[in-house]
Design an enzyme around this catalytic site. Structure first.
Site, mmCIF file in Angstrom:
data_model
loop_
_atom_site.group_PDB
_atom_site.id
_atom_site.type_symbol
_atom_site.label_atom_id
_atom_site.label_comp_id
_atom_site.label_asym_id
_atom_site.label_seq_id
_atom_site.Cartn_x
_atom_site.Cartn_y
_atom_site.Cartn_z
ATOM 1 N N ASP A 285 11.773 -10.433 16.895
ATOM 2 C CA ASP A 285 12.520 -10.264 18.062
ATOM 3 C C ASP A 285 12.905 -8.727 18.279
ATOM 4 O OD1 ASP A 285 13.594 -11.728 20.519
ATOM 5 O OD2 ASP A 285 15.302 -10.529 19.927
ATOM 6 N N TRP A 286 14.077 -8.525 18.515
ATOM 7 C CA TRP A 286 14.599 -7.101 18.598
ATOM 8 C C TRP A 286 14.805 -6.563 17.140
ATOM 9 C CZ3 TRP A 286 15.138 -2.994 21.589
ATOM 10 C CH2 TRP A 286 15.212 -3.197 23.083
ATOM 11 N N TRP A 326 12.545 -14.682 30.110
ATOM 12 C CA TRP A 326 13.549 -14.441 29.321
ATOM 13 C C TRP A 326 14.794 -13.683 30.111
ATOM 14 C CZ3 TRP A 326 16.830 -16.253 25.838
ATOM 15 C CH2 TRP A 326 17.663 -15.323 25.135
ATOM 16 N N ASP A 412 6.202 -20.163 20.569
ATOM 17 C CA ASP A 412 6.876 -19.261 21.125
ATOM 18 C C ASP A 412 6.593 -18.914 22.501
ATOM 19 O OD1 ASP A 412 8.691 -17.202 21.860
ATOM 20 O OD2 ASP A 412 8.244 -15.854 20.053
ATOM 21 N N HIS A 441 10.328 -19.454 18.611
ATOM 22 C CA HIS A 441 10.469 -18.032 18.508
ATOM 23 C C HIS A 441 11.281 -17.691 17.301
ATOM 24 C CE1 HIS A 441 11.360 -14.078 20.148
ATOM 25 N NE2 HIS A 441 12.636 -14.269 19.902
#
Length: 461
Positions: A285-286, A326, A412, A441
């Site tokens: 992710d980030w 999202w 995901d 995810h």
């Protein structure tokens, strides 16, 4: 109307304003409410909404004035009275004077920004072309108590902070399942400017490898607890920081405090301070949006990459439907249930583990980062984050010589197989991904088999 009747009516209408303030507090806004009354009839109600609306003018008084003007079909509110739970600021006082209100009644005084007598009194300024009657202190104890209760958890920090940041009490992290790591903190990195950053640091500093595990939004280093255990048991060093705004790290109050360049710089400074070497970069992710831009700054520190459900924010193509959905969800429901979100992606989580993901955020005041990060994904090629990400893509495509392992959660809906295949094409020498069909995810939640496979893979290569 005699004074007793006026006081009774004032208390009644202030309670209506308090009800509006309570609604604002439930949404994570500072609990301030206002009502406009005309000839004993409720005309309009307003409550604070600057955070949700990204609007510095969205104070309760402004909302109530706008609604009243629309209802009456006139921007002049000559025969109206406004009740507000907190002394108006200069902006709101000016709007009230422009509206030609007959009377303004407020509850608690505001010693910092009050423009009805605490800091200045615009209502008593003789050079202005309109004077509005003013009354203060109506239900002041109740109005003040609501504000103090809202800010109480934010002011219970065990050690002093800058005024614009919060620290989750240590008690929130007591007895988290599977997370018994000794905390480490750093606060003197230049970019932190006094904020305290937490990181897990397990294993010997002289270990042959260091696994640098970077989490995403809205998770924290707890995401890597299973993998930390496996890597540390193998004799390696594991470092898993909590980015500012997440986990045990301090949390800036304002969403505007969070931006790509700042978070990246904090991570670069942490790596330098800890003098991490022989790094295998672990991202999701980030953790990938930021982490994949780090190795080009010090290539000699890195030897491997374990990449899971993430992307580079180059802005060369429109954001995927999953990312856009999202972002919409986060914008529409900024106080979304973090534990429930994790459980949807990882249904095997226990109730205690879901609560562990919620632990850093005692209330919505701590969640500026979870609100800010979705909008930080760059969309324009001119954004500095996009420029940095495109340079990083060139690095991974042409200069990266380390080993890479890609693991993809097949279920995901945000960053799925197609996006990961596109990322793989940008990483020189990256083999076909290991797709875990049933995973969502938050792939690191399946950490033990992934960590064991990664140990074997990087040992052989």
């Amino acid at each position: 109307m005699n004074n007793l009747q006026e006081l009774t009516d004032d208390a009644y209408w202030m309670r209506q304003a308090l009800a509006a303030a309570q609604e604002a507090g439930a949404r994570g806004e500072v609990p301030v409410g206002a009502v406009v009354v005309r000839q004993g009839q409720l005309i309009a109600t307003g409550s604070n909404a600057p955070i949700a609306g990204h609007d510095p003018t969205a104070h309760a008084e402004i909302a109530a004035l706008r609604a009243a003007a629309l209802k009456l079909g006139n921007y002049r509110l000559d025969d109206c009275e406004l009740y507000v739970t907190l002394e108006p600021c200069a902006m709101c006082a000016g709007a009230m004077l422009h509206a030609r209100l007959k009377r303004v009644v407020f509850g608690a005084p505001d010693p910092r920004t009050g423009a009805a007598g605490s800091v200045l009194n615009l209502f008593a300024e003789p050079q202005l072309n309109h004077q509005t009657q003013l009354a203060g202190g109506v239900l002041a104890p109740e109005c003040g108590a609501m504000l103090r209760e809202f800010f109480r958890p934010k002011r219970s920090n065990p050690s002093p902070l800058r005024e614009d940041a919060l620290r989750t009490p240590d008690t929130a992290f007591a007895a988290l399942p599977g997370y018994s790591w000794h905390p480490h903190y750093v606060s003197n990195l230049p970019s932190l400017a006094g904020l305290r950053m937490h990181y897990v640091d397990e294993g010997e500093k002289s270990a042959p490898r260091t696994w640098l595990c970077l989490h995403g939004n809205p998770s924290w280093s707890y995401l890597y607890r299973h993998m930390i255990a496996v890597f540390a048991a193998a004799g390696d060093r594991v470092v898993a920081p909590d980015m500012p705004g997440f986990g045990k790290s301090d949390k800036p109050k304002r969403e505007s405090a969070h931006n790509f360049v700042w978070h990246r710089q904090v991570l670069l400074e942490l790596i330098e301070r800890l003098d991490l070497k022989n790094i295998i970069l672990v991202v999701q992710d980030w953790g990938g949006l930021l982490g994949l831009t780090l190795p080009m700054a010090a290539p000699d520190r890195y030897k491997g990459l374990l990449v899971m459900n993430t992307m580079l924010g180059t802005a060369n193509a429109p954001l995927s439907p999953g990312v856009m959905e999202w972002r919409r969800m986060c914008a529409n429901k900024p106080a979304f249930d973090i534990g429930r979100l994790l459980a949807r992606s990882t249904p095997q989580l226990s109730a205690q583990e879901r609560k562990a993901y919620e632990a850093p955020f005692p209330d919505s005041g701590y969640r500026a980062a979870t609100r800010a990060f979705p909008a930080m994904v760059p969309e324009s090629v001119d954004e500095e984050a996009a420029v940095i990400s495109r340079v990083a893509r060139q690095y991974w495509s042409h200069q990266w010589t380390g080993q890479s392992l890609m693991v993809v959660g097949g279920q995901d809906p945000v960053i799925g197989i197609a996006e990961m295949q596109a990322l793989r094409a940008d990483i020189q020498g990256c083999p076909a991904p290991w797709v875990i069909e049933h995973a969502g995810h938050f792939v690191p939640e399946l950490g033990k088999p992934i960590a064991e496979r990664a140990l074997d893979y990087f040992e052989k290569n």
